[in-house]
Design an enzyme around this catalytic site. Structure first.
Site, PDB file in Angstrom:
ATOM      1  N   GLU A 289      -3.222   9.509   2.536  1.00  0.00           N
ATOM      2  CA  GLU A 289      -4.148   8.792   3.438  1.00  0.00           C
ATOM      3  C   GLU A 289      -5.447   9.547   3.715  1.00  0.00           C
ATOM      4  O   GLU A 289      -5.905   9.595   4.848  1.00  0.00           O
ATOM      5  CB  GLU A 289      -3.441   8.506   4.774  1.00  0.00           C
ATOM      6  CG  GLU A 289      -2.225   7.632   4.619  1.00  0.00           C
ATOM      7  CD  GLU A 289      -1.427   7.481   5.907  1.00  0.00           C
ATOM      8  OE1 GLU A 289      -0.955   6.363   6.159  1.00  0.00           O
ATOM      9  OE2 GLU A 289      -1.268   8.465   6.651  1.00  0.00           O
TER      10      GLU A 289
HETATM   11  C1  TNX Z   1       2.313   6.992   7.026  1.00  0.00           C
HETATM   12  S1  TNX Z   1       3.769   8.211   4.863  1.00  0.00           S
HETATM   13  C2  TNX Z   1       2.039   8.358   6.965  1.00  0.00           C
HETATM   14  C3  TNX Z   1       2.228   9.165   8.169  1.00  0.00           C
HETATM   15  C4  TNX Z   1       2.645   8.365   9.353  1.00  0.00           C
HETATM   16  C5  TNX Z   1       3.666   7.334   8.928  1.00  0.00           C
HETATM   17  C6  TNX Z   1       4.210   6.537  10.064  1.00  0.00           C
HETATM   18  C7  TNX Z   1       2.615   9.100   4.799  1.00  0.00           C
HETATM   19  C8  TNX Z   1       2.565   9.920   3.633  1.00  0.00           C
HETATM   20  N1  TNX Z   1       1.749   9.036   5.816  1.00  0.00           N
HETATM   21  O1  TNX Z   1       1.050   9.894   8.451  1.00  0.00           O
HETATM   22  O2  TNX Z   1       3.191   9.220  10.309  1.00  0.00           O
HETATM   23  O3  TNX Z   1       3.052   6.466   8.007  1.00  0.00           O
HETATM   24  O4  TNX Z   1       5.234   5.695   9.637  1.00  0.00           O
END
Ligand code: TNX
Length: 538
Positions: free
Chosen positions: A342
């Protein structure tokens, strides 16, 4: 040569004496075993093969444990004795010199047999007189004693003896794991969990044969591990968490204690420093790291995707070099997780440049790089590992590079997803994941990722919505128990109807461990302190 023969005969004699002693005592005790059945539904994950015979091994005050002297084996004997004490109150001696009035012996034996070559495999032979656990490695023996712990009867009242006797049903178990990586992840960045809370989590994971605990040690809301060369990371970056609570961090001594505790349970710690996104806490501590053009401020909310390192500054990589060096020196396992998810405000070219450059740093410190599936966009080495959570496309491009994949699809394996609309904690952006949905999918073939690329399965527990161990346990259990079976047991050996009965039978263990699991209404819990209503009320 002669002395070898003498020693061997002595050893045989010793065993004969033990067996003889057992036979002698048995006659005096006139035990009347009820029919016990090794196939009785207690074992999770389900072993490869279970061949029951009718009968029981009596575990009582006359039992003893003997282990091979090979590295790690005596400690496993001790561990088993402690756990038996916890379950039964019996004091079972380990490797005592003289054989006392023993009724039955548990042998934990290192064996070079070819049948046991697969990593972590073990065999258990249980007869009325002895329990023999054979394994090539201490790790395999450790998995084997978890099976043993699971099949010791809950109560001592089922024989006619006048003192406590617990039974272990007789038969043979042949077992080995399907996947070499069987993990859970704990996000200690959004909410911090202290050393004792993590130890309790490890205790439960070990019982279900997990071998990896992945620590998400940094994020926008907190930096949780002391780095001696960059002290403000924890002084400033460790001071906050989601919701405005106090934060916290592990000193290097704390972290070493956790690594050692995990190692005692044959669990590897995988440290993660999430970057180039999810780096607000680091950038507040040292603003030169920041690359989003804004002045970073401490953050206690739940948004993602707004932070990034400056990926074109050499000093950023000097910083990362120090962090990877210090953490790698404390982490004996083979992996270093760089996050990489992300990074919405990092330009694509900058992102790719970043992961390729950080890969070299990770390799310089002797580790294999792991990163969330976005890293698959880079031109990476086949030894690096893609952690599939969301994008099949990214995972497939990693597969094309010959990389291994860790399976954590958010829709199936995220422990922070709510069970249903009534769940007190958790999110539902990916899905609602009730206990059956968590179990009923196949990591072997999910999204067409080839099985030969799959390193294993991991269940991540993100902690935006949980702030103490009770809440952690509510989301993690019982689902994490199912994921242990998805990673250990092969697909043809798994079946929800059969699993659900075995899961119901975990209640006495979970209650004894004081685990505040979610009492899923799909399960007919054997005995449970917590009724669904009670949980619902507060
Ligand atoms: C996505 S999964 C994220 C996390 C969040 C999570 C909450 C991922 C690699 N990144 O930063 O905590 O969703 O469900």
């Amino acid at each position: 040569m002669i002395s070898k023969v003498v020693i061997r005969s002595l050893a045989v004699c010793l065993v004969c004496m033990a067996v003889f002693a057992c036979t002698q005592k048995k006659e005096k005790r006139v035990l009347n075993f009820p029919k016990t059945d090794l196939a009785a539904e207690n074992m999770i994950p389900k072993p490869v093969k279970v061949i029951p015979t009718e009968g029981g091994f009596a575990l009582d005050g006359f039992s003893a444990i003997y282990t091979s002297t090979a590295e790690g084996f005596p400690e496993i004997g001790q561990f088993l004795s402690e756990k038996i004490k916890g379950k039964t109150q019996l004091d079972i001696p380990v490797n005592i010199d003289e054989i006392p009035n023993m009724e039955g012996v548990i042998f934990i034996n290192q064996s070079d047999s070819l049948e046991l070559k697969a990593p972590e495999s073990y065999q258990l032979y249980i007869t009325p007189d002895s329990v023999i656990l054979n394994s090539n490695s201490a790790a395999g023996a450790f998995r084997g004693i978890q099976t043993l712990r699971q099949i010791i009867s809950e109560n001592s009242n089922d024989t006619l003896a006048e003192y406590p006797v617990f039974t272990i049903p007789t038969g043979k178990i042949i077992d080995r794991p399907q996947f070499e990586y069987r993990g859970a992840m704990l996000d200690v960045a959004r909410h911090f969990f202290d050393v004792d809370e993590v130890k309790k989590f490890i205790d439960i994971l070990a019982y279900y044969k997990y071998n990896v605990l992945h620590f998400h040690l940094s994020d926008d809301q907190g930096w949780r591990i002391e780095i001696k060369s960059w002290p403000k990371l924890t002084e400033i970056g460790g001071s906050t968490e989601v919701g405005g609570e106090a934060g916290g961090y592990y000193t290097q001594e704390d972290y070493k204690e956790l690594v050692a505790y995990a190692a005692k349970h044959h669990i590897t710690i995988v440290p993660e420093i999430d970057m180039p996104g999810h780096t607000n806490a680091a950038s507040v501590s040292y603003p030169f790291l920041n690359g989003n053009g804004k002045t970073p401020k401490l953050y206690e909310g739940m948004r993602v995707g707004f932070s990034t390192f400056d990926t074109r500054k050499d000093t950023v990589y000097d910083f990362i070099d120090d962090v990877v060096r210090e953490i790698s020196a404390l982490s004996p396992g083979p992996y270093f997780h760089i996050g990489g998810d992300e990074s919405h405000v990092t330009k694509k070219n900058d992102y790719i440049y970043f992961v390729e450059r950080v890969e070299k740093i990770v390799q310089k410190y002797g580790k294999r790089m792991v990163g969330w599936d976005e890293i698959g966009q880079g031109n990476l080495d086949s030894s690096s590992i893609s952690h599939f959570w969301n994008s099949k496309k990214n995972a497939m491009s990693a597969v094309k590079k010959g990389m291994k994949i860790i399976m954590s699809p958010a829709k199936k394996a995220y422990l922070d997803m709510q069970y249903d609309t009534l769940s007190k904690h958790g999110l539902h952006w990916a899905a609602y994941i009730p206990t059956d949905t968590a179990y009923n999918w196949n990591p072997e073939s999910y999204e067409g990722i080839p099985i030969k690329n799959i390193l294993g399965v991991e269940a991540p527990l993100w902690s935006e919505t949980i702030s103490n161990i009770d809440e952690l346990e509510y989301l993690a259990f019982p689902r994490a128990i199912g994921y242990s079976e998805l990673s250990w047991t092969t697909q043809e050996n798994r079946d929800w109807e059969n699993y659900k009965v075995r899961l119901a039978n975990q209640a006495p263990f979970l209650d004894r461990m004081d685990v505040k699991y979610y009492p899923s209404p799909l399960i007919d819990w054997k005995t449970s302190k917590y009724s669904y209503k009670e949980i619902d009320k507060d």
